[in-house]
Enzyme design. Structure first.
Site, PDB file in Angstrom:
ATOM      1  N   ARG A 162       0.663  -1.194  -0.068  1.00 47.17           N
ATOM      2  CA  ARG A 162      -0.179  -0.100   0.113  1.00 47.17           C
ATOM      3  C   ARG A 162       0.985   1.331  -0.050  1.00 47.17           C
ATOM      4  NH1 ARG A 162      -5.539   0.852   1.187  1.00 47.17           N
ATOM      5  NH2 ARG A 162      -5.753  -1.270   1.299  1.00 47.17           N
TER       6      ARG A 162
ATOM      7  N   TYR B  27      13.191   2.772  12.468  1.00 46.39           N
ATOM      8  CA  TYR B  27      12.493   1.849  13.007  1.00 46.39           C
ATOM      9  C   TYR B  27      13.341   0.643  13.354  1.00 46.39           C
ATOM     10  CZ  TYR B  27       8.581   3.304   9.547  1.00 46.39           C
ATOM     11  OH  TYR B  27       7.698   3.967   8.631  1.00 46.39           O
TER      12      TYR B  27
ATOM     13  N   HIS C  47       9.176  -1.845  15.837  1.00 41.62           N
ATOM     14  CA  HIS C  47       8.494  -2.541  14.669  1.00 41.62           C
ATOM     15  C   HIS C  47       8.922  -4.013  14.760  1.00 41.62           C
ATOM     16  CE1 HIS C  47       8.118  -3.433  10.046  1.00 41.62           C
ATOM     17  NE2 HIS C  47       7.090  -2.378  10.267  1.00 41.62           N
TER      18      HIS C  47
ATOM     19  N   HIS D  89       4.666 -10.400   2.278  1.00 40.26           N
ATOM     20  CA  HIS D  89       4.959  -9.824   3.370  1.00 40.26           C
ATOM     21  C   HIS D  89       6.360 -10.286   3.940  1.00 40.26           C
ATOM     22  CE1 HIS D  89       4.583  -7.240   7.250  1.00 40.26           C
ATOM     23  NE2 HIS D  89       4.266  -6.253   6.186  1.00 40.26           N
TER      24      HIS D  89
ATOM     25  N   ARG E 120       2.885  -2.262  20.123  1.00 42.58           N
ATOM     26  CA  ARG E 120       3.084  -0.652  19.881  1.00 42.58           C
ATOM     27  C   ARG E 120       1.765   0.128  19.604  1.00 42.58           C
ATOM     28  NH1 ARG E 120       5.261  -0.084  14.665  1.00 42.58           N
ATOM     29  NH2 ARG E 120       3.031   0.162  13.911  1.00 42.58           N
TER      30      ARG E 120
END
Length: 742
Positions: A452, A515, A639, A482, A611
């Protein structure tokens, strides 16, 4: 291992047992907004440098923009489609939208208050001043007007609404001035514009409308020239400059009013479940063109805008009145990053220089070859011991980037395979893969076209790689890819040896500095054998369903996680050590949640470090009293995904440890290709345990989730030592630890 943090903030009243009317889950979107509240709270932290506090106001807005594009856009599509199915917490789509509007409005009002009542006065003390155009001296106005004529005027395009001009297209996240004017005709013929009917008053001239878009290429904070040698800086907002120079844009017109407004469009429908598209690349390109014209989901406007104009914009943009959000600042807070970039190092964090992981450091002998010219030494280090890397504390460039770069030039490497979900515009990975292909190596890259907001960039990368001779695949039909994995196959004396990188974050050099992520470099044959099968699944026709060590979604990851949770519950019932700690970004999957509830009832102590949003409700007697949830927010974006299960062992290092690309969300476990890898070596496990110990002891950056869905910010004990983990918090403690290892 630390199991319970000290000095936690407890709810004032103990919760009652869950009744039938109380949902077992929190609303996902409300919980996400509470996460963004924690981001916003960083702007109030007096211990943070001033410009870093300002940065968090921009991050808050960037987060909120994406939330409206993705989540609010989805909910509005559900409403327009007539969906009446409640979410797991029991709210209907319209009720969710109402809750979002109330909370988002509250947070944006708080953001405005923070900027104008707290940060701008503090910035002024540091001679960084935001001033109004009308408050400038005549000389300074002249200088700003001169800047406007040379740097802005020609780039502006006023768009009128009249019989020959339709209401203009308003692009996503654009900043605009709505201009209300009347013809200043004198003895001339009336101007042909058509006024807004609702604004017309008896015996008054027509009020006409035009829109001026603020050019995205021009800075929003315009520096006011100061005396030579002056240390301070003054700024005026671009739209304030334009407002006071409209006579040049609208000669012959009398300006009645101007209104600042901003529009947010939906991210559109993403085709994650494409099953019958003959060409995914072309389909994604077509979707990108359509996204530009997606439905408007939010109108931000100044509070004193005429009600008739508000209603007119709502009508033209096809919105509901509830989609209008007042922005009293008349600022796109994303542009505050322009102020953050001011050269005032004393008002920012000291730059962090990531350390080279100890196992990958170059030899200290003067005659030793440099790492860039000796890829064999890099792979030898991995053969000696698995290398756990922790970014941004340890260098992404010297570990993960170097892994692929060394493979590209190593004459003994014959094959490189990599997945790319997101990467930087100038990605070194793309260049390394191209170089490897040009060097005659077999190179395969899985490019996820449906990442995205990165679709366009990934399409360009796919075409570039294909042109260089890289075998490019787009993944498994119906599933996003992913997982963050790389495989290098190398000729050695004993035959072919495989090397692998498994990561929790993207192959993105820029975000790797912002991150926190962990990764594992290994040549463990059990792990690499599984990874070979995973790449065959991604790029070929393999239907391989059995993995000896890897947890692969959607094949066996859900089943394996369920088994690990259930085993802890069984051990607790037998009186054996039982403990679960999971560090993830989001917690939403109902199946996993229910199993955690059952494990809690069996006596398993469970800590979730989440988180972002968390739909699991902790601390409910009889349901989840053995579960506590914390969130750590601060300098870096947490992350990494790390999982620990005691497995009946007293020593945490003898339990099961995994790192993963997947959160505990339905989409990760069921609709994406993900990978979780067990961490086997004791030294690597000790590193992961240290991360957990620091985060659980953190009293500075940690928040505790209450049973009602709110969060309590922990407070540092008055007697806590300044150099303790409790007082320094997660990020400073891990930076200090990294420097100590160096």
């Amino acid at each position: 291992m630390t199991t319970t943090p000290s000095h936690t903030t407890q709810p004032q009243n103990l919760p009652a047992p869950l009744d039938e009317e109380t949902p077992r889950y929190f609303n996902r979107d409300v919980s996400w907004l509470e996460f963004n509240r924690r981001v916003l709270a960083q702007a109030t932290d007096e211990q943070l440098p001033l410009l870093e506090r300002l940065r968090f106001l921009a991050i808050f807005t960037s987060n909120l923009d994406e939330f409206f594009m993705k989540r609010v856009g989805l909910i509005k599509r559900q409403i327009h489609a007539g969906v009446t199915t409640p979410s797991p917490d029991g709210l209907l789509p319209r009720q969710q939208l109402a809750a979002i509007r109330e909370l988002a409005g509250e947070l944006q009002a708080l953001q405005h208050q923070m900027l104008y009542q707290h940060l701008l006065p503090r910035l002024a003390e540091q001679e960084i001043v935001l001033t109004k155009y009308t408050d400038l001296s005549g000389r300074d106005r002249g200088a700003i007007d001169e800047w406007y004529r040379h740097n802005a005027f020609s780039a502006l395009t006023p768009l009128a609404v009249d019989p020959t001009h339709r209401f203009p297209f308003i692009s996503n996240l654009s900043e605009n001035l709505g201009v209300l004017a009347t013809p200043n005709t004198g003895d001339k013929d009336p101007h042909p514009w058509v006024g807004i009917p609702a604004l017309r008053q008896p015996e008054q001239e027509d009020v006409l409308f035009a829109r001026v878009k603020l050019p995205p290429s021009i800075r929003r904070f315009i520096a006011v020239p100061g005396p030579k040698g002056a240390s301070g800086k003054r700024f005026v907002l671009l739209h304030d400059v334009l407002r006071n120079n409209l006579d040049d844009l609208f000669p012959g017109m009398k300006i009645v009013d101007t209104v600042f407004f901003r529009v947010t469009r939906s991210a559109g429908i993403q085709k994650d479940d494409i099953l019958d598209t003959p060409n995914l690349l072309e389909s994604v390109e077509a979707d990108l063109k359509q996204r530009k014209f997606a439905r408007v989901v939010r109108l931000e406007i100044e509070p004193d805008a005429p009600q008739t104009l508000r209603r007119w914009l709502v009508d033209k943009l096809n919105l509901d009145v509830s989609d209008v959000y007042e922005n009293p600042s008349a600022i796109d807070y994303n542009s505050l990053l322009e102020l953050v970039d001011i050269d005032r190092p004393e008002l920012k964090h000291r730059p962090w220089k990531a350390a080279v992981p100890p196992q990958l450091r170059a030899p200290t002998r003067p005659d030793a070859p440099s790492p860039d010219r000796s890829p064999a030494m890099f792979f030898a280090a991995i053969r000696k011991q698995d290398v756990l890397v922790h970014h941004p504390y340890e260098s992404f460039n010297a570990s993960v980037e170097r892994f692929i770069a060394a493979a590209a030039i190593d004459p003994d490497v014959i094959t490189i395979k990599q997945t790319l979900y997101r990467t930087s515009p100038d990605s070194p990975f793309i260049e390394s893969l191209v170089r490897a292909a040009e060097n005659g190596k077999q190179v395969a890259c899985l490019v996820e076209l449906r990442a995205r907001f990165d679709e366009g960039r990934n399409v360009r990368f796919a075409r570039k790689l294909e042109k260089a001779g890289v075998h490019v695949a787009y993944g498994v039909m119906g599933l996003k890819t992913h997982c963050k994995t790389s495989l290098v196959v190398r000729k050695e004396r004993q035959g072919l040896r495989c090397y692998a990188h498994f990561g929790t974050g993207n192959y993105h050099p820029k975000t790797a500095q912002l991150y926190t992520d962990v990764g594992l470099l290994t040549c463990d044959p059990v792990l690499t054998h599984d990874l070979v099968h995973l790449f065959n699944y991604l790029t070929g026709l393999s239907s391989h369903q059995t993995y000896e060590s890897l947890l692969v979604a959607p094949i066996n990851m859900r089943q394996k996680f369920n088994q690990l949770i259930d085993r802890e519950a069984a051990n607790a019932r037998k009186g054996r050590p039982a403990r679960i700690i999971a560090k993830i970004n989001s917690m939403e999957d109902r199946d996993v949640t229910e199993r955690l509830y059952a494990a809690s009832q069996a006596g398993v102590k469970i800590t979730l470090i989440v988180r972002g949003f968390c739909c699991l409700r902790p601390g409910v007697p009889g349901l989840s009293e053995n579960i506590n949830v914390i969130s750590v927010v601060g300098r870096f974006l947490e992350h990494s995904r790390i999982f620990y299960f005691a497995a009946g062992q007293e020593d945490p290092l003898d339990g099961e440890w995994l790192i993963s690309s997947a959160d505990w969300m339905y989409r990760n476990l069921s609709n994406r290709v993900e990978a979780a890898v067990p961490v086997r070596e004791q030294a690597a496990r000790a590193r992961l345990q240290e991360i957990f110990d620091i985060m659980l002891a953190d009293q500075r950056c940690a928040w505790d989730l209450r049973v009602d869905g709110g969060y309590d910010h922990r407070a540092v004990a008055p007697d806590a030592a300044a150099e303790s983990v409790e007082a320094m918090g997660t990020f400073e403690s891990l930076m200090k630890r990294t420097l100590a290892v160096e």
